[in-house]
Design a protein around this motif. Structure first.
Motif, PDB file in Angstrom:
ATOM      1  N   THR A   2      -2.207   5.468   7.581  1.00 33.63           N
ATOM      2  CA  THR A   2      -1.297   4.434   8.080  1.00 33.63           C
ATOM      3  C   THR A   2       0.130   4.978   8.016  1.00 33.63           C
ATOM      4  N   VAL A   3       1.063   4.193   8.552  1.00 37.25           N
ATOM      5  CA  VAL A   3       2.472   4.569   8.518  1.00 37.25           C
ATOM      6  C   VAL A   3       3.208   3.539   7.663  1.00 37.25           C
ATOM      7  N   SER A   4       3.909   4.019   6.635  1.00 39.68           N
ATOM      8  CA  SER A   4       4.646   3.112   5.743  1.00 39.68           C
ATOM      9  C   SER A   4       5.930   2.642   6.418  1.00 39.68           C
ATOM     10  N   ALA A   5       6.579   1.678   5.819  1.00 44.42           N
ATOM     11  CA  ALA A   5       7.819   1.122   6.369  1.00 44.42           C
ATOM     12  C   ALA A   5       8.896   2.195   6.525  1.00 44.42           C
ATOM     13  N   VAL A  60      -6.262  -6.555  -0.106  1.00 45.05           N
ATOM     14  CA  VAL A  60      -5.107  -7.032   0.663  1.00 45.05           C
ATOM     15  C   VAL A  60      -3.775  -6.791  -0.040  1.00 45.05           C
ATOM     16  N   ARG A  61      -3.803  -6.431  -1.303  1.00 41.54           N
ATOM     17  CA  ARG A  61      -2.569  -6.125  -2.021  1.00 41.54           C
ATOM     18  C   ARG A  61      -2.313  -4.618  -2.089  1.00 41.54           C
ATOM     19  N   SER A  62      -3.002  -3.863  -1.244  1.00 41.21           N
ATOM     20  CA  SER A  62      -2.867  -2.404  -1.233  1.00 41.21           C
ATOM     21  C   SER A  62      -1.742  -1.976  -0.295  1.00 41.21           C
ATOM     22  N   GLN A  63      -1.281  -0.754  -0.483  1.00 41.02           N
ATOM     23  CA  GLN A  63      -0.291  -0.164   0.433  1.00 41.02           C
ATOM     24  C   GLN A  63      -0.867  -0.090   1.841  1.00 41.02           C
ATOM     25  N   ARG A  64      -2.141   0.258   1.947  1.00 44.71           N
ATOM     26  CA  ARG A  64      -2.816   0.349   3.241  1.00 44.71           C
ATOM     27  C   ARG A  64      -2.717  -0.970   4.003  1.00 44.71           C
ATOM     28  N   TRP A  65      -3.038  -2.085   3.335  1.00 47.43           N
ATOM     29  CA  TRP A  65      -3.022  -3.393   3.998  1.00 47.43           C
ATOM     30  C   TRP A  65      -1.598  -3.780   4.396  1.00 47.43           C
ATOM     31  N   LYS A  66      -0.641  -3.520   3.518  1.00 44.89           N
ATOM     32  CA  LYS A  66       0.764  -3.810   3.846  1.00 44.89           C
ATOM     33  C   LYS A  66       1.192  -3.026   5.075  1.00 44.89           C
ATOM     34  N   ASP A  67       0.834  -1.740   5.109  1.00 51.10           N
ATOM     35  CA  ASP A  67       1.185  -0.914   6.264  1.00 51.10           C
ATOM     36  C   ASP A  67       0.551  -1.456   7.545  1.00 51.10           C
TER      37      ASP A  67
END
Length: 155
Positions: A32-35, A59-66
């Motif tokens: 994924t691509v982070s902010a 859903v609280r992972s960096q992956r899901w946020k990305d």
């Protein structure tokens, strides 16, 4: 989906090989691509339904946020230790979220099949356990590339 692959046609998997490989493998790597624009790669269990790759993520992972911010994704599923045994698939596209977030087990007809497949494959169960921490993202790839180096020996 039609698989077109310019380079590496000799080692490309046939549609049947690709389907069998994605059905039987368990772990993928999700990019994924982070902010900030930096790439983020993580391992995850998945299920394949013949046209889409289903990711069951915390859903609280960096992956899901990305993915919530930018649904573009690349996923690799691979296997093999020795060079002449390497094989794998890269899938690219955008994800869609399916069902409630986080998943608590509400009736969602679209998830019936894939949750049964995922539960049997990964937990040896006939029903999906829901922990209120995970949710589903579906990747219907726009691009697929595959390789099976075992085919090099038969050339």
């Amino acid at each position: 989906m039609t698989v077109t692959q310019r380079r590496g046609r000799k080692i490309m998997m046939t549609p049947g090989e690709l389907d069998e490989f994605l059905t039987t493998q368990r772990t993928c790597r999700v990019a994924t691509v982070s902010a900030s624009g930096a790439p983020h790669v993580s391992a995850l269990w998945f299920a394949w339904d013949g046209k889409s790759l289903w990711l069951y993520s915390v859903v609280r992972s960096q992956r899901w946020k990305d993915l919530s911010r930018d649904p573009r994704v690349a996923v690799v599923v691979d296997s093999g230790e020795e060079y002449d045994q390497l094989r794998g698939v890269e899938l690219r596209g955008t994800v869609e979220f399916v069902g409630e977030v986080p998943r608590t087990g509400e009736l969602v007809a679209e998830l019936d099949y894939i949750e049964t497949v995922f539960a049997r494959k990964n937990f040896g169960l006939d029903e999906m356990p829901h922990d209120g921490r995970h949710a589903w993202a579906r990747l219907t790839p726009t691009k697929i590339a595959s390789w099976d180096f075992r085919k090099l020996g038969s050339a």
